[in-house]
Design a protein around this motif. Structure first.
Motif, PDB file in Angstrom:
ATOM      1  N   LYS A  18      50.267  46.108  47.032  1.00 14.30           N
ATOM      2  CA  LYS A  18      48.902  45.658  46.782  1.00 14.30           C
ATOM      3  C   LYS A  18      48.207  45.498  48.111  1.00 14.30           C
ATOM      4  O   LYS A  18      48.698  44.805  49.010  1.00 14.30           O
ATOM      5  CB  LYS A  18      48.890  44.336  46.021  1.00 14.30           C
ATOM      6  CG  LYS A  18      47.480  43.859  45.665  1.00 14.30           C
ATOM      7  CD  LYS A  18      47.516  42.583  44.841  1.00 14.30           C
ATOM      8  CE  LYS A  18      46.096  42.139  44.460  1.00 14.30           C
ATOM      9  NZ  LYS A  18      46.104  40.891  43.637  1.00 14.30           N
ATOM     10  N   ASN A  21      41.898  45.013  47.111  1.00 10.93           N
ATOM     11  CA  ASN A  21      41.694  45.089  45.666  1.00 10.93           C
ATOM     12  C   ASN A  21      42.389  46.285  45.025  1.00 10.93           C
ATOM     13  O   ASN A  21      42.142  46.613  43.862  1.00 10.93           O
ATOM     14  CB  ASN A  21      40.191  45.144  45.339  1.00 10.93           C
ATOM     15  CG  ASN A  21      39.524  46.380  45.944  1.00 10.93           C
ATOM     16  OD1 ASN A  21      40.075  46.987  46.852  1.00 10.93           O
ATOM     17  ND2 ASN A  21      38.351  46.729  45.441  1.00 10.93           N
ATOM     18  N   GLU A  23      45.900  47.937  43.769  1.00 12.41           N
ATOM     19  CA  GLU A  23      47.269  47.607  43.395  1.00 12.41           C
ATOM     20  C   GLU A  23      47.951  48.851  42.827  1.00 12.41           C
ATOM     21  O   GLU A  23      47.451  49.471  41.887  1.00 12.41           O
ATOM     22  CB  GLU A  23      47.293  46.481  42.372  1.00 12.41           C
ATOM     23  CG  GLU A  23      48.698  46.014  42.038  1.00 12.41           C
ATOM     24  CD  GLU A  23      48.713  44.753  41.192  1.00 12.41           C
ATOM     25  OE1 GLU A  23      49.819  44.336  40.777  1.00 12.41           O
ATOM     26  OE2 GLU A  23      47.619  44.192  40.948  1.00 12.41           O
TER      27      GLU A  23
END
Length: 225
Positions: A18, A21, A23
């Motif tokens: 991750k 923002n 992942e």
């Protein structure tokens, strides 16, 4: 055919990551699929073994804690060709030629931070290939001598469709002399020069001198202890 976990970060890493923002999840296991075909034949005193192989799987690279943080998610295909030819001169002497070529096709997305600390997302494509070939002469019951040549001859890398100017002629040379005092021991002296390393954009030649001693002890089928 083989189905494997494929937990090799260089080509088939499995750990997701991750970054800000974004992942990316772990790869599903099994992650590596391999197929190969082999054949062998004899022509008089010459024996030949050769084959083709193919491997494919997803890739994850998670180096977000490194000095230069980056990560990668994509897919990789590996193509291989190998050949071994051995000519028997008599009961103790032989000459063997062995070689293998590997080609890697990598496609995916790379995430890394620029000098200003901003996250960059790049489409990354790599087409890389290289081979080794070696010639070994067993000239006595206990002695062998050989030479080996390695070369990375293809190193095409594109980021967002822009080809990077990377070196593709990356050779290495080796020579060895080997003595086997018994069937359970081996002494080998090897010298070589590796010209495949670069430091600060300049080629760094590495000269190698290796003295190796291998031996095996313990029970075995022929002579249990």
């Amino acid at each position: 055919m083989e189905v494997l976990q494929g937990e090799n970060e260089q080509s088939f890493g499995t750990e997701g990551f991750k970054v800000e923002n974004v992942e990316v999840g772990d790869t599903k296991k099994p992650n590596l699929y391999l197929g190969f075909v082999k054949t062998s034949f004899d022509v008089g005193n010459l024996s030949v073994l050769t084959g083709l192989s193919f491997a494919t799987g997803h890739s994850r690279v998670n180096h977000l804690d490194a000095e230069h943080p980056h990560a990668f998610a994509g897919k990789i295909k590996l193509y291989g060709f190998d050949l071994t030819a051995k000519y028997m001169i008599d009961s103790y002497r032989d000459i063997s030629l062995q070689g293998e070529y590997l080609y890697r096709d990598q496609k995916g997305t790379k995430y890394e931070y620029d000098n200003a600390g901003d996250l960059e997302t790049e489409e990354l494509k790599k087409k890389q290939g290289g081979f080794y070939t070696q010639l070994v002469f067993k000239f006595d019951r206990r002695w062998r001598a050989g030479v080996q040549y390695n070369l990375i001859n293809k190193n095409d890398v594109k980021k967002n469709g822009e080809k990077k100017d990377l070196p593709s002629n990356l050779p290495a040379y080796y020579a060895m002399l080997e003595y086997n005092p018994t069937e359970f021991s081996r002494i080998r002296f090897q010298v070589g020069q590796n010209r495949a390393f670069f430091h600060d954009g300049k080629r760094k030649t590495v000269n190698e001198f290796i003295l190796q001693f291998n031996f095996a002890i313990g029970a075995h089928g022929a002579h249990p202890f």
